[in-house]
Enzyme design. Structure first.
Site, mmCIF file in Angstrom:
data_model
loop_
_atom_site.group_PDB
_atom_site.id
_atom_site.type_symbol
_atom_site.label_atom_id
_atom_site.label_comp_id
_atom_site.label_asym_id
_atom_site.label_seq_id
_atom_site.Cartn_x
_atom_site.Cartn_y
_atom_site.Cartn_z
ATOM 1 C CG HIS A 1 10.845 1.217 54.434
ATOM 2 N ND1 HIS A 1 11.005 2.525 54.824
ATOM 3 C CD2 HIS A 1 11.789 0.988 53.470
ATOM 4 C CE1 HIS A 1 11.996 3.074 54.135
ATOM 5 N NE2 HIS A 1 12.493 2.159 53.314
ATOM 6 C CG ASP B 1 15.246 5.401 53.434
ATOM 7 O OD1 ASP B 1 16.218 5.066 52.723
ATOM 8 O OD2 ASP B 1 14.095 5.028 53.199
#
Length: 461
Positions: free
Chosen positions: A283, A334
């Site tokens: 991220h 993810d």
């Protein structure tokens, strides 16, 4: 990964003919690949028709895609978490409920179906960020790695490679003092080995295989006490293994780290020896200028997960600045809001366009590199993600005649793939020279939608 061999055990050479191939810089028509023992043995260009006996792949053939960041069990949340509103933290409560119901057997069933879905999307390798280690209540299974081994087996049965990023997850968050951390709550007991030393002892029992590598992960700076970060980093360093970490996904994590340690999460990781070229931050959303410099100067990678970051309302990370500073970019699905690396690639560019009101931050070639070579490198396979002699024979072929991709001239096929194609346009997936998806059908898992429905349905009963 099974290979075709002669009776003597000598690998058979198989030839694939690619009507169009992406060779890293351009689209090349008429390419023949000779594959032996799962490795590309030769690349011949200018082959205008298929050689006798060659396996024909019509469309644009790319190196196999790398899904650098996955939580397989999150696939069971799709649609369920789209009801109502909330934040990352309310989403997390729903995630905990699914995690509490998984066993080694049910996790195998779910992961096999999820990894088969990835193969259908052209993904040939996945980085599984794995922290669901123990039975409910935190009691280890008789085989302490039963859950991780279920994931490795599931990937093998689905025909893709896996880097199992065994994750240290030891605490629920920061305490009031730098040396004080909150104990895991009832949901997190399944995740915790109590100490980094105990985590390392268990993780050391994991074994890799032809299709599986073993790496490490720090869940986040809130989940591993600062004094124990170096233990995880040293474990990975000793094995020259990939090391991944969720980093600054939420501003709340940054604020808590500043309150506890007087620094950002990136600085905390740097001070404890976590950053480096085998490390990938997941991220990297809410960073300071100093954070970006620390990550770039250490060649720490960045895995962007745009479909999850937008689904959870996390924000848009400074991917352009990170890459310019020296941080290689990769991509992951993810939470599996969707499993589509083409969507992840274009979302990274389109998000940046929305933020800056300017176009063209990355070329199609640069986005494909993030989805292939740099992703595989982040997963510990630096020779993968390219089509050249000596590379793994991992390929994905995208149709150039679907309603999404038809029309552009072949030399713009890479742009069509990145900016128009979807996972539904994948026609073939080859892993180690083995045809895993043929004409849009998985060759090992007979009915992937039914397998997903069955595995997910069992968790919602």
């Amino acid at each position: 990964m099974q290979l075709t061999t002669e009776p003597t055990g000598t690998p058979v050479t198989v030839t694939y003919w690619l009507s169009h191939a992406w060779l890293g810089t351009h689209v090349e028509p008429g390419v023949a690949l000779d594959v032996s023992g799962g490795i590309v043995a030769g690349v011949r260009t200018g082959v205008v028709t298929p050689p006798p006996g060659a396996i024909v792949l019509r469309g644009l053939t790319l190196p196999g895609l790398a899904n650098t960041h996955s939580h397989a069990f999150h696939r069971a949340l799709r649609s369920t978490v789209q009801v109502g509103s909330g934040t990352f933290w309310t989403w997390r409560e729903t995630m905990y409920q699914i995690a509490s119901r998984l066993t080694p057997d049910s996790y195998y069933d779910l992961a096999r179906a999820v990894y088969a879905e990835m193969a259908l999307a052209g993904i040939t390798a996945v980085g599984e960020f794995h922290y669901l280690h123990h039975a409910p209540g935190g009691t280890p299974y008789s085989n302490p790695n039963a859950m991780g081994e279920a994931l490795i087996a599931a990937a093998g049965e689905a025909g893709i490679r896996i880097t199992l990023l065994d994750t240290a997850y030891l605490s629920a968050g920061f305490g009031r003092r730098p040396t004080q951390y909150q104990e895991p709550d009832q949901h997190q007991l399944r995740f915790s080995d109590t100490t980094a030393d105990a985590w390392a002892e268990r993780a050391s029992l994991l074994k890799g295989s032809d299709h599986a590598l073993i790496g490490a992960a720090i869940h986040s700076v809130r989940a591993v006490p600062a004094a124990q970060l170096a233990t995880v980093a040293a474990w990975a360093e000793e094995r020259q293994a990939p090391l991944h970490v969720h980093l600054s996904e939420q501003t709340a994590e940054n604020d808590a780290c500043l309150a506890a340690h007087g620094c950002t999460p990136t600085r905390l990781l740097a001070d404890h020896g976590v950053l480096g070229p085998r490390t990938t931050g997941i991220h990297n959303t809410h960073l300071t200028g100093e954070d970006i410099t620390l990550l770039g100067s250490s060649a720490t990678g960045t895995c962007m997960c745009p479909t999850t970051e937008r689904d959870l309302a996390d924000g848009i990370g400074p991917a352009v600045a990170l890459q310019r500073a020296g941080s290689p970019l990769s991509l992951g699905s993810d939470s599996h809001a969707v499993i589509d690396l083409f969507e992840e690639a274009r979302a990274m560019e389109l998000n940046e366009r929305l933020r800056t009101r300017a176009r063209g931050h990355w070329t199609a070639a640069a986005l494909l590199r993030a989805a292939t070579a740099d992703g595989h490198t982040a997963l510990g396979r630096p020779r993968a993600g390219i089509i050249e002699p000596g590379a793994p024979a991992d390929l994905v072929t995208v149709a150039l005649d679907s309603v999404r991709t038809a029309g552009p001239v072949p030399r713009l096929a890479a742009e069509a793939a990145v900016f128009a194609a979807s996972a539904a346009d994948v026609r073939h997936t080859v892993v180690a020279g083995r045809h895993i998806v043929r004409d849009g059908q998985h060759t090992l898992v007979e009915d992937v939608p039914a397998a997903l429905a069955s595995a997910i349905g069992a968790l919602h009963r």
